[in-house]
Design a protein around this motif. Structure first.
Motif: not given
Length: 142
Positions: A75-85, A115-126
């Motif tokens: 079970f893991g923790f990941y952060i997705d990064e997004y630009d202004a668009n 260039t990172v302006s927003s993120v999404r917190l992500q939880y995952y299970a393999v």
């Protein structure tokens, strides 16, 4: 914060890609009665927060209460990064759990670049993981 608000049978401000993530209403977290739950899964399972605006010059703390009664797999923790668009540009793996644990889990997060302006917190299970895991009190603060 917590998972008390429900929208379309799932936690408001969150998305999931499988029904393996559910909202549990039996007070297994640390705030209110609802928490995010995952049990056994045969495929990858993900839960994502809505996008959160960040300042690329600041460092953040990602915190959550985790109650793993049983855990086998990853079970893991990941952060997705997004630009202004709103386009995905990068991500950061922050860690994983395998086995029983209870308490606050925290990670330091600094945006990858300007260039990172927003993120999404992500939880995952393999795939083929077997957990009885509850999440609550999620925050991203600086």
């Amino acid at each position: 914060g917590s998972f008390e608000d429900i929208l379309s049978s799932f936690a408001a401000n969150w998305e999931r890609d499988t029904a393996d993530f559910t909202v549990d209403t039996t007070s297994k977290g640390n705030a209110g009665v609802n928490s995010l739950h995952i049990g056994a899964n045969t495929n990858y399972a993900h839960a994502f927060s809505n996008k959160i605006t960040v300042d690329p010059t600041k460092t953040y703390t990602w915190s959550q209460y985790v109650n793993v009664l049983t855990g086998l797999g990853e079970f893991g923790f990941y952060i997705d990064e997004y630009d202004a668009n709103g386009t995905w540009i990068s991500g950061q793996w922050k860690g994983m759990l395998s086995g029983a644990v209870a308490g606050n889990q925290t990670f330091t997060y600094t945006p990858t670049n300007a260039t990172v302006s927003s993120v999404r917190l992500q939880y995952y299970a393999v795939p083929n993981s077997s957990f009885n895991l509850y999440l609550d009190s999620v925050s991203l603060s600086n």
